[in-house]
Design an enzyme around this catalytic site. Sequence first.
Site, PDB file in Angstrom:
ATOM      1  N   ASP A  35      32.132  10.700  62.962  1.00  6.12           N
ATOM      2  CA  ASP A  35      32.388  11.752  62.501  1.00  6.12           C
ATOM      3  C   ASP A  35      31.483  12.223  60.642  1.00  6.12           C
ATOM      4  O   ASP A  35      32.077  13.559  60.343  1.00  6.12           O
ATOM      5  CB  ASP A  35      33.997  12.464  62.851  1.00  6.12           C
ATOM      6  CG  ASP A  35      34.628  11.723  63.897  1.00  6.12           C
ATOM      7  OD1 ASP A  35      33.755  12.493  64.764  1.00  6.12           O
ATOM      8  OD2 ASP A  35      35.254  11.613  64.415  1.00  6.12           O
ATOM      9  N   LYS A  54      26.982  13.454  61.860  1.00  7.02           N
ATOM     10  CA  LYS A  54      25.505  12.832  61.940  1.00  7.02           C
ATOM     11  C   LYS A  54      24.393  14.050  62.873  1.00  7.02           C
ATOM     12  O   LYS A  54      23.640  14.081  62.300  1.00  7.02           O
ATOM     13  CB  LYS A  54      25.977  11.758  63.345  1.00  7.02           C
ATOM     14  CG  LYS A  54      26.155  10.501  62.161  1.00  7.02           C
ATOM     15  CD  LYS A  54      26.815   9.333  63.256  1.00  7.02           C
ATOM     16  CE  LYS A  54      27.293   9.840  63.758  1.00  7.02           C
ATOM     17  NZ  LYS A  54      28.766   9.770  63.319  1.00  7.02           N
ATOM     18  N   GLY A  63      31.775  12.855  69.603  1.00  9.37           N
ATOM     19  CA  GLY A  63      31.184  14.641  69.825  1.00  9.37           C
ATOM     20  C   GLY A  63      30.186  15.317  68.322  1.00  9.37           C
ATOM     21  O   GLY A  63      30.752  15.013  67.475  1.00  9.37           O
ATOM     22  N   HIS A  64      28.914  15.668  69.015  1.00 10.56           N
ATOM     23  CA  HIS A  64      28.483  16.178  67.510  1.00 10.56           C
ATOM     24  C   HIS A  64      28.245  17.683  67.215  1.00 10.56           C
ATOM     25  O   HIS A  64      27.526  18.543  68.180  1.00 10.56           O
ATOM     26  CB  HIS A  64      26.923  15.730  67.480  1.00 10.56           C
ATOM     27  CG  HIS A  64      26.480  14.052  67.665  1.00 10.56           C
ATOM     28  ND1 HIS A  64      25.471  13.180  67.718  1.00 10.56           N
ATOM     29  CD2 HIS A  64      27.923  13.178  68.053  1.00 10.56           C
ATOM     30  CE1 HIS A  64      25.985  11.836  68.066  1.00 10.56           C
ATOM     31  NE2 HIS A  64      27.260  11.940  67.474  1.00 10.56           N
TER      32      HIS A  64
HETATM   33  N1  LIG Z   1      32.534  22.322  55.738  1.00 10.93           N
HETATM   34  C1  LIG Z   1      31.664  21.491  55.655  1.00 10.93           C
HETATM   35  N2  LIG Z   1      31.752  20.816  57.094  1.00 10.93           N
HETATM   36  C2  LIG Z   1      30.478  19.440  57.859  1.00 10.93           C
HETATM   37  C3  LIG Z   1      29.547  19.051  56.715  1.00 10.93           C
HETATM   38  N3  LIG Z   1      28.902  18.886  57.659  1.00 10.93           N
HETATM   39  C4  LIG Z   1      29.274  18.536  58.598  1.00 10.93           C
HETATM   40  N4  LIG Z   1      30.053  19.723  58.999  1.00 10.93           N
HETATM   41  C5  LIG Z   1      30.676  19.373  60.393  1.00 10.93           C
HETATM   42  O1  LIG Z   1      32.383  18.289  59.476  1.00 10.93           O
HETATM   43  C6  LIG Z   1      32.273  18.152  61.165  1.00 10.93           C
HETATM   44  C7  LIG Z   1      31.663  16.195  61.085  1.00 10.93           C
HETATM   45  O2  LIG Z   1      32.184  16.037  62.465  1.00 10.93           O
HETATM   46  P1  LIG Z   1      31.035  15.783  63.941  1.00 10.93           P
HETATM   47  O3  LIG Z   1      30.415  16.462  64.542  1.00 10.93           O
HETATM   48  O4  LIG Z   1      32.194  14.735  64.901  1.00 10.93           O
HETATM   49  O5  LIG Z   1      30.214  14.742  63.487  1.00 10.93           O
HETATM   50  P2  LIG Z   1      29.119  13.268  63.671  1.00 10.93           P
HETATM   51  O6  LIG Z   1      29.306  12.264  62.989  1.00 10.93           O
HETATM   52  O7  LIG Z   1      27.911  13.891  64.274  1.00 10.93           O
HETATM   53  O8  LIG Z   1      30.223  13.083  65.446  1.00 10.93           O
HETATM   54  P3  LIG Z   1      30.556  11.583  66.184  1.00 10.93           P
HETATM   55  O9  LIG Z   1      28.676  10.614  66.645  1.00 10.93           O
HETATM   56  O10 LIG Z   1      31.275  11.810  67.251  1.00 10.93           O
HETATM   57  O11 LIG Z   1      31.114  10.636  65.487  1.00 10.93           O
HETATM   58  C8  LIG Z   1      31.498  19.271  62.130  1.00 10.93           C
HETATM   59  O12 LIG Z   1      32.998  20.388  62.544  1.00 10.93           O
HETATM   60  C9  LIG Z   1      30.754  19.513  61.105  1.00 10.93           C
HETATM   61  O13 LIG Z   1      30.620  21.011  61.706  1.00 10.93           O
HETATM   62  C10 LIG Z   1      29.483  19.982  55.446  1.00 10.93           C
HETATM   63  O14 LIG Z   1      28.740  19.276  54.714  1.00 10.93           O
HETATM   64  N5  LIG Z   1      30.216  20.390  55.130  1.00 10.93           N
HETATM   65  O1  LIG Z   2      35.533   4.728  71.956  1.00 11.70           O
HETATM   66  P1  LIG Z   2      36.620   5.218  72.602  1.00 11.70           P
HETATM   67  O2  LIG Z   2      36.871   3.685  73.292  1.00 11.70           O
HETATM   68  O3  LIG Z   2      37.314   6.112  72.680  1.00 11.70           O
HETATM   69  O4  LIG Z   2      37.463   4.518  71.202  1.00 11.70           O
HETATM   70  C1  LIG Z   2      37.650   3.566  70.480  1.00 11.70           C
HETATM   71  C2  LIG Z   2      38.328   4.085  69.384  1.00 11.70           C
HETATM   72  O5  LIG Z   2      37.242   4.829  68.995  1.00 11.70           O
HETATM   73  C3  LIG Z   2      37.198   5.977  67.920  1.00 11.70           C
HETATM   74  N1  LIG Z   2      36.143   7.042  68.589  1.00 11.70           N
HETATM   75  C4  LIG Z   2      35.496   6.789  69.556  1.00 11.70           C
HETATM   76  N2  LIG Z   2      34.460   8.021  69.322  1.00 11.70           N
HETATM   77  C5  LIG Z   2      34.503   8.810  68.510  1.00 11.70           C
HETATM   78  C6  LIG Z   2      33.766   9.022  67.435  1.00 11.70           C
HETATM   79  O6  LIG Z   2      33.287   9.979  68.137  1.00 11.70           O
HETATM   80  N3  LIG Z   2      34.019   9.835  66.487  1.00 11.70           N
HETATM   81  C7  LIG Z   2      35.248   9.202  66.198  1.00 11.70           C
HETATM   82  N4  LIG Z   2      36.019   7.947  66.578  1.00 11.70           N
HETATM   83  C8  LIG Z   2      35.855   7.747  67.408  1.00 11.70           C
HETATM   84  C9  LIG Z   2      38.007   6.152  69.029  1.00 11.70           C
HETATM   85  O7  LIG Z   2      39.371   7.152  68.530  1.00 11.70           O
HETATM   86  C10 LIG Z   2      38.892   5.123  68.607  1.00 11.70           C
HETATM   87  O8  LIG Z   2      39.601   4.989  67.307  1.00 11.70           O
HETATM   88  N1  LIG Z   3      34.187  12.447  69.103  1.00  6.91           N
HETATM   89  C1  LIG Z   3      35.239  12.256  68.227  1.00  6.91           C
HETATM   90  C2  LIG Z   3      36.595  11.739  68.669  1.00  6.91           C
HETATM   91  C3  LIG Z   3      37.532  12.692  68.929  1.00  6.91           C
HETATM   92  O1  LIG Z   3      37.179  13.843  69.872  1.00  6.91           O
HETATM   93  O2  LIG Z   3      39.158  12.566  69.630  1.00  6.91           O
HETATM   94  C4  LIG Z   3      35.658  13.559  67.063  1.00  6.91           C
HETATM   95  O3  LIG Z   3      34.613  14.583  67.033  1.00  6.91           O
HETATM   96  O4  LIG Z   3      36.765  13.787  66.275  1.00  6.91           O
HETATM   97 MG   LIG Z   4      32.731  13.455  66.360  1.00 11.01          MG
END
Ligand SMILES: Nc1nc2c(ncn2[C@@H]2O[C@H](COP(=O)(O)OP(=O)(O)OP(=O)(O)O)[C@@H](O)[C@H]2O)c(=O)[nH]1
Ligand SMILES: O=P(O)(O)OC[C@H]1O[C@@H](n2cnc3c(O)ncnc32)[C@H](O)[C@@H]1O
Ligand SMILES: N[C@@H](CC(=O)O)C(=O)O
Ligand SMILES: [Mg+2]
Length: 446
Positions: free
Chosen positions: A13, A16, A40-41
Amino acid sequence: MANVVVIGAQWGDEGKGKITDLLSKSADIVVRYQGGVNAGHTVVVNGQTFKLHLIPSGILYPDTECIIGCGTVIDPKVLIQELDQLEKLNISTAKLMISQTAHVTMPYHRLIDVASEEQRGNYKIGTTGRGIGPTYADKSERTGIRMLDLMDLEGFQEQLEWTINHKNVILEKLYNLPPLNPQDVIDEYRVYAERLRPHVVDSSLKIYDGIHTRKNILFEGAQGTLLDLDHGTYPYVTSSSPIAGGACVGTGVGPTAIDRVIGVAKAYTTRVGEGPFPTEMVDGIGTVLGERGAEFGTTTGRKRRCGWFDAVIGRYAVRINGLDCLAITKLDVLDELEEIKVCVAYEIEGERCVDFPKNSRIFAQCKPIYETLPGWKQSTEDCRNLEDLPQQALDYLKFLADLMAVPIAIVSLGAGRDQTIIVEDPIHGPKRGLLSVDGTPVAAQS
Ligand SMILES: Nc1nc2c(ncn2[C@@H]2O[C@H](COP(=O)(O)OP(=O)(O)OP(=O)(O)O)[C@@H](O)[C@H]2O)c(=O)[nH]1
Ligand SMILES: O=P(O)(O)OC[C@H]1O[C@@H](n2cnc3c(O)ncnc32)[C@H](O)[C@@H]1O
Ligand SMILES: N[C@@H](CC(=O)O)C(=O)O
Ligand SMILES: [Mg+2]
């Protein structure tokens, strides 16, 4: 031309999705290489928010090809919902390809994930409950179903009848759950097969062709380094390889084809799920960060745990991924703080330790050693150049870059695509993995 891997340098999170979307402007192909719908991207463009779970974050560019690689696990139901949502918003998904050897998440995987977490009680992992671990376990156990099996309807029927009868023993005897009816599952998945069939390809061949025709390829990681099955805080990890090396295994590309690795890290730290987290602050500033950063899971909606930036895990991520540069996100979340702490080392049983300990029980005992920097107490959301940033914010970034011995190429100050400072070209900048004898980076090859 360059082939670039984008990875999470913390516990996922890090943002990316935003950084991959941004870099996709100069990419011809964007590939997801591991994980599944646990990810969740979030991508925000012109005020519109897209939440992607499996589809690569390059999908918003109509000319970019997107590939879901063989190292991912695919829940067809969720993938189809994602396709439907994008198509409703007039985003074309015609250029989406799915690896024929990616494994498929089945209903019993989700049931076993949730039931096993319940049974673990205090030892639970805190998974997303999306069946990720059980799908990868079947892959290793060689009882998994791959996309190409799903496409071969006759073979699929035979394979699934055997597999479901085997899984029903586990569901009934181990978890006290009702058995699944094989025919119901077969009927449901036949519909999914027909919907996904046009997208299923030999993805490693497509990527190989892309490399040979000198296309720019982005490899998009999900989760983060500390959630890596081999290199993370085991057992509190996911079941795949989010690190940069995972991009080769999860796509079928040789390591010599990778030009550069970009690490994404938040200006503080979050973690969702169970497991040790030395800089966590359960209330006070932890709550402030959670609120200002809207730290709730994009997939499950769970509250993310928050803490100060941890340079010990940062340095570890630089090493494990061979990072060339960093993208620091969410700097704006720190805007109102009086002072900001950074963990520079741990204290373990009275000893100072600067390296990440691999044993989770020892990691849980680490006490962070902090250095404190002044905050800047003003908004950075509208800054678009380094010179626009307050001096204290610049000092904070410099402090992080020095601690991790890697330059910061991108600074993100908001969720929007435009809320970004590009410090140096992250794709064509110097390749830090290659150092001259005097320790200076070797210039990038064109
Ligand atoms: N305030 C703020 N929000 C940001 C910034 N960059 C990203 N975000 C938000 O921060 C959150 C990042 O979480 P994700 O989208 O779950 O990140 P991710 O790395 O793509 O997710 P995973 O692959 O699930 O680990 C999202 O809600 C973005 O919209 C920033 O510079 N400032
Ligand atoms: O991948 P699972 O087995 O569902 O969970 C294990 C561990 O990894 C954390 N997690 C899984 N996906 C994400 C994500 O996209 N962002 C952040 N953390 C993640 C999950 O919360 C468990 O701790
Ligand atoms: N992908 C996840 C993990 C979750 O939803 O619990 C996140 O954006 O935090
Ligand atoms: Mg995420």
